[in-house]
Design an enzyme around this catalytic site. Structure first.
Site, PDB file in Angstrom:
ATOM      1  N   HIS A  51       0.818  -1.207   0.000  1.00 39.38           N
ATOM      2  CA  HIS A  51       0.000   0.000   0.000  1.00 39.38           C
ATOM      3  C   HIS A  51       0.859   1.267   0.000  1.00 39.38           C
ATOM      4  CE1 HIS A  51      -3.191  -2.757   0.614  1.00 39.38           C
ATOM      5  NE2 HIS A  51      -4.080  -1.859   0.950  1.00 39.38           N
ATOM      6  N   PHE A  52       1.591   1.489   1.045  1.00 41.81           N
ATOM      7  CA  PHE A  52       2.475   2.644   1.183  1.00 41.81           C
ATOM      8  C   PHE A  52       3.752   2.149   1.844  1.00 41.81           C
ATOM      9  CE2 PHE A  52      -1.892   4.183   1.527  1.00 41.81           C
ATOM     10  CZ  PHE A  52      -1.930   5.092   0.481  1.00 41.81           C
TER      11      PHE A  52
END
Length: 148
Positions: A51-52
């Site tokens: 995701h990040f």
């Protein structure tokens, strides 16, 4: 009877969730009524990848899944529900308030508010250091295991 279960005992109640069981232990509870569990969040967990990559937080959907697993343990601990499967059927009014990061201990509590047929309705809350990380109303569906 007070529920106190380790990860191996949880695996026996929720075999259909492995290898994706999120709850490390059940620390307290009452069969068919409520349960309190714990998830120690690890930075090495693969759920943080993707995701990040530079910003590691536990995705909200996994917090809700952990709450549903705690509720499923409470329901499936009842003698009449042993051997059944607990499915996460619905979520309503999920509110996320505090980020959950590697190293946090997530305290999970799920209370069964009503049972109707094979559905259980649940009020659930996850906390980190006493602060609410997530609260939600969940629905679980209980199903029998079909033999092939």
């Amino acid at each position: 009877m007070s529920l106190q279960l380790d990860s191996n005992q949880i695996a026996q109640i929720l075999p259909h969730r492995y290898p994706f069981a999120l709850v490390d232990r059940i620390t307290d509870g009452e069969e068919g009524s409520w349960a309190r569990g714990r998830l120690c969040v690890s930075g090495m967990s693969p759920v943080f990848c993707g995701h990040f990559p530079q910003y590691h937080v536990l995705p909200g959907v996994l917090i809700v899944e952990a709450l549903a697993q705690v509720a499923a343990v409470a329901m499936l601990s009842l003698p009449e529900n042993r051997g059944k499967l607990g499915f996460f059927a619905a979520i309503k009014d999920a509110k996320f308030r505090t980020q959950v990061r590697p190293g946090d201990v997530l305290e999970l509590e799920s209370r069964i508010t009503r049972v109707r047929g094979s559905f259980a309705f649940v009020e659930a809350e996850a906390r980190v250091d006493g602060k609410v990380a997530c609260s939600a109303t969940l629905t679980l569906a209980l199903g029998a295991v079909e033999e092939a």
